[in-house]
Design an enzyme around this catalytic site. Structure first.
Site, PDB file in Angstrom:
ATOM      1  N   HIS A 164      29.908  15.093  29.980  1.00 47.08           N
ATOM      2  CA  HIS A 164      29.976  15.242  28.537  1.00 47.08           C
ATOM      3  C   HIS A 164      30.085  13.858  27.901  1.00 47.08           C
ATOM      4  O   HIS A 164      30.667  12.933  28.484  1.00 47.08           O
ATOM      5  CB  HIS A 164      31.190  16.085  28.144  1.00 47.08           C
ATOM      6  N   LYS A 177      38.747  25.199  18.678  1.00 48.55           N
ATOM      7  CA  LYS A 177      37.970  25.073  17.440  1.00 48.55           C
ATOM      8  C   LYS A 177      37.863  26.416  16.721  1.00 48.55           C
ATOM      9  O   LYS A 177      37.683  26.484  15.513  1.00 48.55           O
ATOM     10  CB  LYS A 177      36.574  24.532  17.787  1.00 48.55           C
TER      11      LYS A 177
END
Length: 897
Positions: A161, A562
């Site tokens: 990532h 999130k």
């Protein structure tokens, strides 16, 4: 404010440094490298650069220590006064400083590790395997503790990532400086003149300064594979067997190395680098093959060299160490397959049968790497069998020390890494599978396959690639297949359907362990129902029976945070683990929970060992798997001694997590504070939704943080968002969500909603009791403290002012103040991290220097926002300043995503 005189500047810096309580050796290292950087800046060929860097440094230190509006305004004026070219240079200088400070801190950690290793009773031993094993044996008995130790499994999975802001060239320069710093220590300790080492340090710092801090273009997935391989070459290959050796020394004492080891290899390494195609169009089946090939090349070269080195030293004469019949038979077989080499090796190793065998085995490993079918091993088990033939022969001849010394470490390396090094895991989104299956089913229903889409071809080729890798490098080389956004049992069954389409009638199916990834809040709640359904599926049931009912389930920390905010996500993850673990236990399933943790606190980051010890009963059970991402990989595994310490700490926590006392503590606390948890969940979620579901929130977020600009950084091969623009949080990946808030010095993803949730509970005594007795709550509070310590309300206000929503800005700042107030009350002291002095020192050491970069970033961001408002093209010089500052702040905070 007036410019400081030299005397005033010295006094200011002295007061600032004195307040940090830095250990003397570390203080000396910071001063040394800082002064050498100053020398480089003076010699840089840019007149006045050193003086300008000093002006901003002193101004931000004064603003940090005085905390007056006037001092902060002066620091802002200094940052605004530079020409754009000079601002670029100043940003690079502060970034270089952070790289040096980070190096000094790592060096200090190595010092501490060495000191503790020399004093077993020292602080820090409590979180070692030795201490964990001793406590476990006291609770359940020596035999049961040994059984659990031998069943232990720690499985880090490296991912690519985009969270490592440093270029590899910068990392390499820092590693060379680390060697020089150690050499400098050695010279001082031995009373030798360090001048020549300091000269080489200046040269290396000059190289660091002159190396472009930003990559000119995004790395390819293959570039990312090669970066991770550097960690294997430099540390993991030798560190992991050294950890096994240390544990065996613990178990066997003076008998260690003289008889068969009691420890069994408990580390397995996985990789998503080159295998994770969820949202990354650049990871193709071809890339996956290349990634596996690169990893195999590294491990086979390592095994060949190790086998050859041991062979050369095994000069045991047949008179003193006679070979076994099995060894003689093995020699005949090896000689028949490679007669010329056997003749030559026999000539160089007269009457040394064990040496001859190992040198021949080194040739077979070389043949395996070069794909020489006549000599190559088909899979690692064949190599292990030959090594054990040598080991058994040595034992039978009375050479137990040789059998269980370096040869045993080689056996451990093969057992840990095989011929593949790291199992390459594939990840794909469930929606992609569904779309491709619909296309394939439609074509099959029409009676003619026709021409498939490019996406369908690629998806099918992945399964053929997995089958190839298993055939080429052994069954453990690949086969774990993660399904992102698993929302039904069909999402998992679809993987097996696709595999059958890929190989066709009569083709060899790859062996697949299909792993659900539950990411959103709703998915976490649905997980037990989905699992109960999928284990009835024929392919799943058959695989369970073949593996002894082993099942792996992955939990996503990023999207759940999130989705509902960090507090509610933490509680939801705990509940999901408890329910899944209870279901698995009732079904007789050996569960491994795979934690998709990021480096940042908003993505499940923080100390792994404390998190492990806060998990629900039976959710660990001696097995722990997690993702290791971005800068975390290099921080935890870049230095051999730190890597050994990290593995020791995590393994100790995994071993201890299933101790009856720990399980009783965690389950009891969960019951006792269930009402508190419910209040925290509701209160935090409502507050989080008040912010993120406000009309226009997503565009406002993009306006007040450098979120859009982060996408311009060449961090990783994976795109930063799913669509072309950000209209809602669903368009945004979790990594830039966390990264952008960190850059704005707000860190909202790590704490928002907690203050309101604690206010909703209200009972301070009860919350203090929870902090003392409820490990999950304590870990959450401590992590929030760490996150808040890296925020700065003064700078945050400047970022929030870039938007036109005073209501949202006030919401953020009010919640920040409320959360900070509660954390300080619960942890004690008069500021955050007062209960974590070492961590507090590290943050304070950096804060004024991060402030300098933040002020430069704000300057650039305002210019870019003004240009956008007037519909004029963005100034590339301002964009570059912004990206330089982003890289520097990431180095200063030691957090990206």
């Amino acid at each position: 404010m007036h410019e400081l005189t030299r005397t005033e500047a010295i006094d200011l810096v002295g007061r600032y440094e004195a307040g940090q309580e830095i250990p003397e050796q570390m203080r000396g290292d910071v001063r040394l490298l800082g002064s050498l950087l100053g020398e480089v800046l003076r010699e840089s060929g840019s007149p006045g650069l050193f003086e300008d860097v000093e002006r901003l440094r002193l101004a931000t230190i004064q603003a940090y220590t005085d905390e007056t509006p006037e001092a902060f305004a002066h620091a802002t004026e200094v940052a605004e006064s530079f020409s754009i070219d000079r601002a670029h240079e100043v940003a690079r200088a502060f970034t270089a400083y952070f790289h040096l400070v980070n190096l000094v801190e790592e060096h200090q950690r190595v010092r501490i590790v060495r000191e503790r290793d020399g004093r077993p009773d020292s602080e820090g031993a409590a979180d070692s395997i030795e201490a964990a094993y001793s406590r476990l044996a006291d609770e359940i008995g020596e035999d049961a503790a040994l059984n659990r130790l031998q069943a232990l499994r720690f499985h880090p999975v490296f991912t690519a990532h985009p969270t490592e802001a440093r270029r590899r060239a910068v990392s390499s320069s820092i590693r060379r400086l680390a060697g020089l710093l150690q050499e400098h220590d050695d010279r001082l300790r031995d009373g030798n003149d360090p001048t020549s080492v300091e000269r080489r340090m200046v040269e290396e710092i000059d190289t660091l300064w002159r190396t472009a801090p930003l990559r000119p273009e995004k790395p390819s997935p293959v570039d990312e594979v090669r970066s991770v391989m550097a960690i294997f070459d430099e540390t993991l290959y030798t560190v992991v067997p050294a950890v096994y050796r240390r544990v065996d020394d613990l178990l066997q004492g003076e008998h260690a190395g003289g008889r068969a080891p009691l420890v069994t290899p408990f580390v397995r390494v996985g990789s998503w680098v080159g295998g994770d195609r969820d949202g990354n169009p650049f990871v193709t089946a071809s890339v996956t093959r290349k990634a596996a090939g690169i990893a195999a090349e590294h491990i086979l070269l390592g095994l060949e060299r190790t086998t050859q080195r041991i062979g050369r030293t095994l000069t045991l004469d047949a008179e003193t160490t006679p070979p076994s019949e099995a060894l003689l038979t093995l020699w005949k077989r090896l000689k028949a397959a490679d007669e010329d080499a056997a003749t030559e090796i026999a000539k160089r190793s007269p009457n040394e049968p064990h040496r001859r065998i190992l040198l021949m085995l080194a040739r077979k490993i070389d043949a395996t790497r070069l794909r020489d079918a006549d000599l190559a091993y088909r899979e690692p088990s064949e190599f292990l069998a030959d090594l054990r033939t040598v080991q058994d022969s040595l034992v039978a001849a009375g050479a137990a020390r040789q059998a269980y010394g370096h040869l045993q470490q080689l056996i451990w390396q093969v057992e840990t890494y095989g011929f593949h090094l790291a199992e390459l895991e594939v990840r794909q989104h469930s929606a992609v599978h569904a779309k491709v299956l619909a296309e394939l089913d439609a074509a099959a229903g029409a009676g003619s396959p026709g021409e498939l889409s490019e996406q369908a071809d690629e998806v099918l080729e992945v399964f053929r690639t997995i089958a190839f890798l298993q055939e080429r490098y052994g069954p453990n080389a690949a086969g774990r297949y993660i399904v992102s956004f698993t929302q039904s049992a069909d999402d998992l069954a679809n993987v097996h359907r696709l595999a059958r389409y890929a190989v066709g009638d009569g083709g060899r199916l790859p062996v697949l362990d299909v792993i659900p990834l539950f990411e959103t809040f709703a998915d976490l709640q649905a997980a037990p129902r989905i699992l109960a359904e999928i284990v009835q599926h024929p392919e799943f049931a058959e695989r369970l029976s073949r593996t002894g009912r082993r099942l792996e389930v992955m939990l996503g920390y990023s999207d759940s945070s999130k989705d509902v905010g960090p507090v509610a996500a933490t509680l939801a993850l705990y509940e999901a683990q408890a329910e899944i673990a209870a279901w698995a236990k009732a079904e007789g399933i050996e569960l491994t929970l795979f934690h998709g943790r990021g480096g940042a606190l908003g993505r499940g980051g923080g100390p792994a060992n404390s998190a492990i010890l806060a998990q629900p009963p039976h959710s660990v059970d001696g097995r722990f798997k997690l993702t290791e991402q971005g800068e975390v990989i290099f921080a935890r595994y870049g230095d051999p001694e730190i890597a050994m310490r990290h593995i020791d700490q995590v393994a100790a926590a995994v071993l201890l997590a299933s101790a009856p006392s720990i399980e009783r503590r965690n389950s009891g606390a969960a019951r006792r504070f269930a009402e508190v948890a419910a209040t925290l969940d509701t209160g935090s979620r409502e507050r989080f939704f008040e912010l993120v579901k406000a009309p226009g929130f997503a565009p406002w977020f993009a306006q007040v943080t450098p979120m859009e600009e982060i996408g311009l950084l060449a961090l990783g091969s994976r795109p930063a968002r799913r669509g072309l623009s950000v209209e809602s949080l669903a368009d945004l990946r979790a990594i830039p969500w966390v990264f952008a808030w960190a850059q704005a010095r707000i860190n909202l993803a790590g704490w928002f909603g907690l203050g309101t949730a604690l206010d909703a509970v209200g009972d301070e005594d009860l919350l203090r009791e929870a902090y003392e007795q409820w490990p999950l709550f304590r870990t959450m509070i401590d992590n929030v403290g760490m996150s808040l310590a890296k925020t700065d309300p003064r700078i945050a206000r400047r970022y929030l002012a870039l938007g036109d929503r005073d209501d949202l800005a006030a919401l953020v700042l009010d919640e920040m103040a409320l959360t900070r107030s509660w954390v300080i009350r619960l942890t004690g002291g008069d500021e955050v991290l007062a209960n974590k002095p070492v961590l507090q020192r590290a943050v304070k050491l950096r804060s004024p220097y991060v402030d300098a970069l933040s002020l430069l970033q704000l300057r650039a961001l305002r210019a870019l926002r003004d240009a956008a408002a007037s519909d004029t093209p963005a100034d590339p010089d301002q964009q570059r300043l912004l990206l330089l500052s982003v890289s520097g702040v990431a180095a200063g905070l030691q957090n990206t995503g």
